[in-house]
Enzyme design. Sequence first.
Site, PDB file in Angstrom:
ATOM      1  N   LYS A  14      47.982  36.109  43.361  1.00  0.00           N
ATOM      2  CA  LYS A  14      49.196  35.305  43.163  1.00  0.00           C
ATOM      3  C   LYS A  14      50.381  36.240  42.984  1.00  0.00           C
ATOM      4  O   LYS A  14      50.238  37.398  42.566  1.00  0.00           O
ATOM      5  CB  LYS A  14      49.059  34.385  41.950  1.00  0.00           C
ATOM      6  CG  LYS A  14      48.810  35.085  40.606  1.00  0.00           C
ATOM      7  CD  LYS A  14      50.040  35.593  39.895  1.00  0.00           C
ATOM      8  CE  LYS A  14      49.720  36.195  38.530  1.00  0.00           C
ATOM      9  NZ  LYS A  14      50.844  36.998  37.975  1.00  0.00           N
ATOM     10  N   ASP A 141      46.412  32.399  32.943  1.00  0.00           N
ATOM     11  CA  ASP A 141      46.592  32.237  34.386  1.00  0.00           C
ATOM     12  C   ASP A 141      45.419  31.531  35.057  1.00  0.00           C
ATOM     13  O   ASP A 141      45.551  31.056  36.196  1.00  0.00           O
ATOM     14  CB  ASP A 141      46.765  33.606  35.065  1.00  0.00           C
ATOM     15  CG  ASP A 141      48.113  34.241  34.751  1.00  0.00           C
ATOM     16  OD1 ASP A 141      48.973  33.555  34.162  1.00  0.00           O
ATOM     17  OD2 ASP A 141      48.289  35.423  35.093  1.00  0.00           O
TER      18      ASP A 141
END
Length: 284
Positions: A14, A141
């Site tokens: 990401k 996350d």
Amino acid sequence: MSSRTLKNCLAPAKLNLFLHVTGRRADGYHLLQTVFQLLDHGDLLHFETRDDAVICRTTEVPGVAAEDDLIVRAARLLQATLPEGARPGANIAIEKRLPMGGGLGGGSSDAATALLALNRLWQAGLDRQQLMDLGLQLGADVPFFIFGRTAFAAGVGEELTQVVTPDGWYVVIEPGVSVPTQAIFSAKELTRNTKAVTITDFSTSPVGFGKNDLQAVAAKLFPEVAEAIIWLRQYGDARMTGSGACVFCFFAHEPDADLVLKAVPAHWKAWKARAIAKHPLADI
């Protein structure tokens, strides 16, 4: 149970297209706003069930003992939701491509992929929200990767709303240092009062939106990060992802990304990746 397998499961990287620190809770956790962008580049995981309830990481990861690996911890969390006496195990192999301490979410993405894949292989039957709740125990996350869509995130990163981001390519530079997240968030110089923005603010002008509040601290502590940002800014709005160390820049067209990639100095590792809107395992 006969052995079942899932091979070549991508644990995507990401990027934080922007990352604002808007406050701090009484328990010390920072309040954030960010947009998580999924990429078509990441670690590769392979899963095989076994009947003896043993969770075995079959490949070595330098610097990470199996017992500490988020992949193994994720598997055990999921396994514990199954009835005692009927808990299968798994062999898990990983091809590690993402750097540790790079701000690309590698460990968190690996854990999310393990939860998604083993939930399927073990027929554990947890829904998406239950998997996200498990993932939050491993890191802020992890729920994003289970959510499985490019997303606007708030809170400590667990309040997620799907957003649309531009199609295109990212050149990512690994400056060759590992940045400890705790060192960045605990720095006295860190700005923690950026004004909150809305999803509409971002969606109106997503390319180059906002800033990364962690970047100034990381660049000061790690000059290698600052050097990579300065170099990549020749070609666009270069910035750091997460708490560092990796640096990225957006390109609408692949040939433009290729030209920059060829020019990256040899002392840095660099690669390109395409923005994706959905996690490859989102539908399993």
